[in-house]
Write a protein that holds these residues in place. Structure first.
Motif, PDB file in Angstrom:
ATOM      1  N   SER A   1      -4.726  16.344 -24.406  1.00 42.45           N
ATOM      2  CA  SER A   1      -4.819  16.389 -22.943  1.00 42.45           C
ATOM      3  C   SER A   1      -4.410  15.061 -22.340  1.00 42.45           C
ATOM      4  CB  SER A   1      -6.248  16.741 -22.515  1.00 42.45           C
ATOM      5  OG  SER A   1      -6.689  17.941 -23.106  1.00 42.45           O
ATOM      6  N   ASN A   2      -4.935  13.979 -22.886  1.00 49.08           N
ATOM      7  CA  ASN A   2      -4.671  12.661 -22.321  1.00 49.08           C
ATOM      8  C   ASN A   2      -3.207  12.258 -22.466  1.00 49.08           C
ATOM      9  OD1 ASN A   2      -7.312  12.269 -21.482  1.00 49.08           O
ATOM     10  ND2 ASN A   2      -7.933  11.287 -23.390  1.00 49.08           N
ATOM     11  N   ARG A   3      -2.596  12.650 -23.571  1.00 52.84           N
ATOM     12  CA  ARG A   3      -1.183  12.316 -23.763  1.00 52.84           C
ATOM     13  C   ARG A   3      -0.325  12.930 -22.657  1.00 52.84           C
ATOM     14  NH1 ARG A   3      -0.827  13.787 -28.565  1.00 52.84           N
ATOM     15  NH2 ARG A   3      -0.084  15.927 -28.213  1.00 52.84           N
ATOM     16  N   VAL A   4      -0.586  14.198 -22.347  1.00 49.35           N
ATOM     17  CA  VAL A   4       0.176  14.865 -21.284  1.00 49.35           C
ATOM     18  C   VAL A   4      -0.123  14.237 -19.928  1.00 49.35           C
ATOM     19  CG1 VAL A   4       0.468  17.050 -20.046  1.00 49.35           C
ATOM     20  CG2 VAL A   4       0.393  17.027 -22.541  1.00 49.35           C
ATOM     21  N   LEU A   5      -1.412  13.990 -19.656  1.00 51.97           N
ATOM     22  CA  LEU A   5      -1.792  13.428 -18.360  1.00 51.97           C
ATOM     23  C   LEU A   5      -1.192  12.040 -18.148  1.00 51.97           C
ATOM     24  CD1 LEU A   5      -5.536  14.513 -18.282  1.00 51.97           C
ATOM     25  CD2 LEU A   5      -3.703  15.418 -16.842  1.00 51.97           C
ATOM     26  N   VAL A   6      -1.261  11.183 -19.166  1.00 49.19           N
ATOM     27  CA  VAL A   6      -0.715   9.833 -19.033  1.00 49.19           C
ATOM     28  C   VAL A   6       0.799   9.888 -18.831  1.00 49.19           C
ATOM     29  CG1 VAL A   6      -0.308   7.658 -20.244  1.00 49.19           C
ATOM     30  CG2 VAL A   6      -2.590   8.684 -20.253  1.00 49.19           C
ATOM     31  N   ALA A   7       1.473  10.788 -19.519  1.00 45.15           N
ATOM     32  CA  ALA A   7       2.925  10.910 -19.348  1.00 45.15           C
ATOM     33  C   ALA A   7       3.274  11.317 -17.917  1.00 45.15           C
ATOM     34  CB  ALA A   7       3.485  11.925 -20.343  1.00 45.15           C
ATOM     35  N   LEU A   8       2.506  12.252 -17.351  1.00 42.47           N
ATOM     36  CA  LEU A   8       2.752  12.666 -15.970  1.00 42.47           C
ATOM     37  C   LEU A   8       2.496  11.522 -14.999  1.00 42.47           C
ATOM     38  CD1 LEU A   8       1.093  16.223 -16.041  1.00 42.47           C
ATOM     39  CD2 LEU A   8       3.548  15.696 -16.024  1.00 42.47           C
ATOM     40  N   ILE A   9       1.432  10.783 -15.229  1.00 42.98           N
ATOM     41  CA  ILE A   9       1.095   9.646 -14.362  1.00 42.98           C
ATOM     42  C   ILE A   9       2.179   8.578 -14.445  1.00 42.98           C
ATOM     43  CG2 ILE A   9      -0.539   7.750 -14.048  1.00 42.98           C
ATOM     44  CD1 ILE A   9      -2.721   9.793 -15.071  1.00 42.98           C
ATOM     45  N   GLN A  10       2.627   8.279 -15.663  1.00 51.61           N
ATOM     46  CA  GLN A  10       3.657   7.260 -15.818  1.00 51.61           C
ATOM     47  C   GLN A  10       4.959   7.683 -15.138  1.00 51.61           C
ATOM     48  OE1 GLN A  10       3.700   6.796 -20.116  1.00 51.61           O
ATOM     49  NE2 GLN A  10       2.332   5.016 -20.021  1.00 51.61           N
ATOM     50  N   GLY A  11       5.275   8.970 -15.203  1.00 51.62           N
ATOM     51  CA  GLY A  11       6.467   9.455 -14.519  1.00 51.62           C
ATOM     52  C   GLY A  11       6.387   9.241 -13.019  1.00 51.62           C
ATOM     53  N   ALA A  12       5.217   9.484 -12.439  1.00 51.15           N
ATOM     54  CA  ALA A  12       5.029   9.286 -11.000  1.00 51.15           C
ATOM     55  C   ALA A  12       5.121   7.802 -10.639  1.00 51.15           C
ATOM     56  CB  ALA A  12       3.683   9.864 -10.567  1.00 51.15           C
ATOM     57  N   LEU A  13       4.599   6.941 -11.507  1.00 51.58           N
ATOM     58  CA  LEU A  13       4.675   5.504 -11.259  1.00 51.58           C
ATOM     59  C   LEU A  13       6.122   5.025 -11.232  1.00 51.58           C
ATOM     60  CD1 LEU A  13       1.755   4.424 -13.598  1.00 51.58           C
ATOM     61  CD2 LEU A  13       1.854   3.900 -11.158  1.00 51.58           C
ATOM     62  N   VAL A  14       6.886   5.414 -12.225  1.00 48.42           N
ATOM     63  CA  VAL A  14       8.284   4.990 -12.314  1.00 48.42           C
ATOM     64  C   VAL A  14       9.077   5.510 -11.121  1.00 48.42           C
ATOM     65  CG1 VAL A  14      10.398   5.198 -13.670  1.00 48.42           C
ATOM     66  CG2 VAL A  14       8.218   4.742 -14.819  1.00 48.42           C
ATOM     67  N   ALA A  15       8.822   6.760 -10.732  1.00 49.23           N
ATOM     68  CA  ALA A  15       9.534   7.342  -9.589  1.00 49.23           C
ATOM     69  C   ALA A  15       9.255   6.580  -8.300  1.00 49.23           C
ATOM     70  CB  ALA A  15       9.142   8.814  -9.426  1.00 49.23           C
ATOM     71  N   ALA A  16       8.083   5.945  -8.221  1.00 40.09           N
ATOM     72  CA  ALA A  16       7.730   5.161  -7.028  1.00 40.09           C
ATOM     73  C   ALA A  16       8.188   3.711  -7.138  1.00 40.09           C
ATOM     74  CB  ALA A  16       6.221   5.214  -6.810  1.00 40.09           C
ATOM     75  N   GLY A  17       8.827   3.365  -8.236  1.00 40.45           N
ATOM     76  CA  GLY A  17       9.311   1.997  -8.410  1.00 40.45           C
ATOM     77  C   GLY A  17       8.296   1.044  -8.991  1.00 40.45           C
ATOM     78  N   LEU A  18       7.224   1.577  -9.595  1.00 42.94           N
ATOM     79  CA  LEU A  18       6.200   0.750 -10.223  1.00 42.94           C
ATOM     80  C   LEU A  18       6.318   0.846 -11.742  1.00 42.94           C
ATOM     81  CD1 LEU A  18       3.173   1.658  -7.932  1.00 42.94           C
ATOM     82  CD2 LEU A  18       4.417  -0.516  -7.994  1.00 42.94           C
TER      83      LEU A  18
ATOM     84  N   THR B   1       0.825  -1.204   0.000  1.00 40.14           N
ATOM     85  CA  THR B   1       0.000   0.000   0.000  1.00 40.14           C
ATOM     86  C   THR B   1       0.861   1.256   0.000  1.00 40.14           C
ATOM     87  OG1 THR B   1      -1.775  -1.148   1.164  1.00 40.14           O
ATOM     88  CG2 THR B   1      -1.798   1.256   1.244  1.00 40.14           C
ATOM     89  N   GLN B   2       1.946   1.262   0.786  1.00 34.38           N
ATOM     90  CA  GLN B   2       2.754   2.459   0.879  1.00 34.38           C
ATOM     91  C   GLN B   2       3.414   2.825  -0.451  1.00 34.38           C
ATOM     92  OE1 GLN B   2       3.132  -0.294   2.702  1.00 34.38           O
ATOM     93  NE2 GLN B   2       5.300  -0.827   3.088  1.00 34.38           N
ATOM     94  N   VAL B   3       3.731   1.820  -1.258  1.00 33.22           N
ATOM     95  CA  VAL B   3       4.316   2.102  -2.573  1.00 33.22           C
ATOM     96  C   VAL B   3       3.255   2.685  -3.504  1.00 33.22           C
ATOM     97  CG1 VAL B   3       5.409   1.079  -4.607  1.00 33.22           C
ATOM     98  CG2 VAL B   3       6.100   0.350  -2.310  1.00 33.22           C
ATOM     99  N   LYS B   4       2.059   2.112  -3.480  1.00 33.18           N
ATOM    100  CA  LYS B   4       0.976   2.665  -4.300  1.00 33.18           C
ATOM    101  C   LYS B   4       0.647   4.091  -3.865  1.00 33.18           C
ATOM    102  CE  LYS B   4      -1.760  -0.932  -3.555  1.00 33.18           C
ATOM    103  NZ  LYS B   4      -2.922  -1.859  -3.647  1.00 33.18           N
ATOM    104  N   ASN B   5       0.641   4.324  -2.572  1.00 36.61           N
ATOM    105  CA  ASN B   5       0.364   5.677  -2.073  1.00 36.61           C
ATOM    106  C   ASN B   5       1.456   6.657  -2.480  1.00 36.61           C
ATOM    107  OD1 ASN B   5      -2.037   4.958  -0.908  1.00 36.61           O
ATOM    108  ND2 ASN B   5      -1.223   4.773   1.165  1.00 36.61           N
ATOM    109  N   GLN B   6       2.705   6.196  -2.488  1.00 41.06           N
ATOM    110  CA  GLN B   6       3.791   7.063  -2.942  1.00 41.06           C
ATOM    111  C   GLN B   6       3.576   7.481  -4.394  1.00 41.06           C
ATOM    112  OE1 GLN B   6       7.708   5.333  -2.559  1.00 41.06           O
ATOM    113  NE2 GLN B   6       8.677   6.906  -3.824  1.00 41.06           N
ATOM    114  N   ALA B   7       3.152   6.537  -5.218  1.00 40.57           N
ATOM    115  CA  ALA B   7       2.868   6.860  -6.617  1.00 40.57           C
ATOM    116  C   ALA B   7       1.713   7.852  -6.725  1.00 40.57           C
ATOM    117  CB  ALA B   7       2.561   5.595  -7.398  1.00 40.57           C
ATOM    118  N   LEU B   8       0.678   7.663  -5.915  1.00 36.43           N
ATOM    119  CA  LEU B   8      -0.452   8.587  -5.945  1.00 36.43           C
ATOM    120  C   LEU B   8      -0.033   9.988  -5.517  1.00 36.43           C
ATOM    121  CD1 LEU B   8      -3.197   6.227  -4.490  1.00 36.43           C
ATOM    122  CD2 LEU B   8      -3.170   7.221  -6.790  1.00 36.43           C
ATOM    123  N   ARG B   9       0.804  10.083  -4.508  1.00 35.67           N
ATOM    124  CA  ARG B   9       1.297  11.406  -4.112  1.00 35.67           C
ATOM    125  C   ARG B   9       2.057  12.048  -5.262  1.00 35.67           C
ATOM    126  NH1 ARG B   9       2.181   8.699   0.778  1.00 35.67           N
ATOM    127  NH2 ARG B   9       4.377   8.306   0.308  1.00 35.67           N
ATOM    128  N   GLY B  10       2.826  11.239  -5.978  1.00 37.90           N
ATOM    129  CA  GLY B  10       3.561  11.762  -7.124  1.00 37.90           C
ATOM    130  C   GLY B  10       2.644  12.259  -8.225  1.00 37.90           C
TER     131      GLY B  10
END
Length: 437
Positions: free
Chosen positions: A175-192, A45-54
């Motif tokens: 819009s979606n291209r930018v949003l998905v790129a930002l989300i993917q960046g947060a996922l990778v930064a959290a180790g997902l 859970t803490q890893v998923k939450n880290q990604a969400l914070r990102g």
């Protein structure tokens, strides 16, 4: 083995004008989503939450980039004749983006459903049995002109341990291209895996068709949008579908309805945001209350620019109303239009709702507790209300942080869908050498 997509979308076949050729990359994308789902299913859970914070931080820090991309979509939508309702759904401004970030924060704070025990028991021989929540795996979502859905789905899917494959449509592609790129960046930064959230928008309409045929690679498909889109997905998909229905939403003004409540609630339900599925489309009024309640209700609506489509009894009280047609009673306007009819009594109102409702949301305005309880018990919709605006049928309002959609079916999920509705269950059996006798 997954079912092959139809010939029109097989690798190497010609795509539609908005798409790119299927050169194997579509299958690779789904395979990457499946692999990501396995990693997410066991992620703490803490890893998923880290990604969400990102994700929330990325949204707040990149408002200008998101707004600029959205402006391109809005300009293209205006050129292509999108309705005012669709343009409103498409629009992202500073306030809406920050609201999306706030919703991500709320989802982070919610309890992780994965691993929750639904029920359990112990057999006399000591075998312990429990039913626990598990992610679906790969969730596909097809939607129209709603970039906010990109963030909502991604956040809910992530917290519930699912990978998401998104088809947001050409209207919101920038819009979606930018949003998905930002989300993917947060996922990778959290180790997902970044592939935990992917868009198939570059594949155009052919990609949507292939997604509907990806049984075995996609575990569940959720359509959000017009009645036409939803019906197309339900009819054509080989992937199991959770149907989020169109909203032909009703409010019934009972004989004892409070005049001020009636005016305020109907106005809010129609005017606050007419393009959404929980906006009221038909108002029914008891004949004993019509002359007392309707003038104030309709005057307030008209003052906000709403066009009244009325039956003969309504037009007798309010001559400015346009004649309602048979089609009006079944129409989800998604605009500043509303159908209004006078009915004989509660029974007639319930009969009208049963005939025309899409099973989304209905509300009664009344001071009669017996009629209120009858309405709650006899109206068969996903959300039924007393003395409240239909605009409350919403995952955010229900405390879910956001919503996957509002299901109008009865299997698996009904009403606003949050984290638990993105899970299935499995049975865990623990023994110490027992055999069945």
């Amino acid at each position: 083995m997954s079912q092959s997509p139809p010939a029109s979308v097989l690798p190497g076949s010609a795509p539609d004008a908005a798409g790119v050729p299927f050169d194997g990359s579509f299958t690779a994308l789904l395979d990457a989503g499946r692999a990501a789902s396995l990693a997410l299913a066991s992620a703490p859970t803490q890893v998923k939450n880290q990604a969400l914070r990102g994700v929330a931080v990325a949204l707040r820090e990149n408002v200008a980039e998101i707004v600029a991309a959205n402006a391109l979509d809005l300009a293209a939508g205006a050129r292509n004749g999108l309705t005012a309702g669709l343009l409103d759904r498409l629009s992202l401004d500073d306030a809406r983006i920050r609201s999306l970030a706030d919703a991500v924060d709320e989802i982070e704070a919610l309890t992780d459903p994965v691993g929750q025990v639904v029920r359990g028991s112990s057999l006399a021989n000591g075998v312990k049995i429990s039913q626990v929540r598990v992610p679906f795996g790969v969730v596909g979502v097809i939607y129209e002109a709603r970039p906010n859905v990109t963030v909502d789905i991604a956040a809910l899917a992530l917290k519930s341990g699912n990978a998401a494959v998104l088809r947001g449509g050409s209207a919101a592609e920038n819009s979606n291209r930018v949003l998905v790129a930002l989300i993917q960046g947060a996922l990778v930064a959290a180790g997902l895996p970044g592939e935990s959230v992917q868009t198939i928008d570059p594949f155009g309409r052919a990609g949507a068709t292939a997604l509907m045929q990806a049984r075995g690679q996609v575990d569940v498909l959720i359509p959000r949008g017009s009645a036409g889109l939803i019906q197309a997905v339900v009819s054509e998909s080989t992937v199991p579908v959770i149907e989020t229905g169109a909203g032909v939403v009703h409010i019934f003004l009972d004989a004892s309805a409070n005049e001020q409540w009636s005016a305020d609630i109907v106005h809010n339900a129609k005017v606050q945001r007419p393009s959404v599925c929980n906006a009221v489309e038909t108002v029914l009024v008891h004949e004993q209350a019509a002359s007392r309640v309707l003038p104030g209700v309709l005057a307030k609506l008209a003052g906000a620019g709403v066009t009244i489509h009325g039956d003969a009894a309504v037009r007798a009280l309010y001559p400015a109303a346009v004649p309602a047609t048979d089609e009006d009673w079944a129409t989800e306007y998604m605009s500043l239009d509303v159908s209004v009819a006078v009915v004989a009594d509660l029974d007639a109102a319930i009969a009208h709702i049963r005939r025309y409702s899409t099973g989304h949301t209905e509300s009664i305005i009344t001071n009669d507790i017996v009629n209120a309880e009858r309405f709650l018990n006899e109206v068969d919709s996903a959300a039924v209300m007393v003395n409240a605006s239909t605009r409350f049928t919403d995952g955010g309002e229900f405390g879910f942080g956001a919503e996957v959609g509002i299901s109008t079916q009865k299997l698996h999920a009904r009403g606003p869908m949050g984290l638990p509705e993105l899970t299935s269950t499995k049975w865990i059996v623990r023994g110490t050498g027992q055999i069945r006798v």
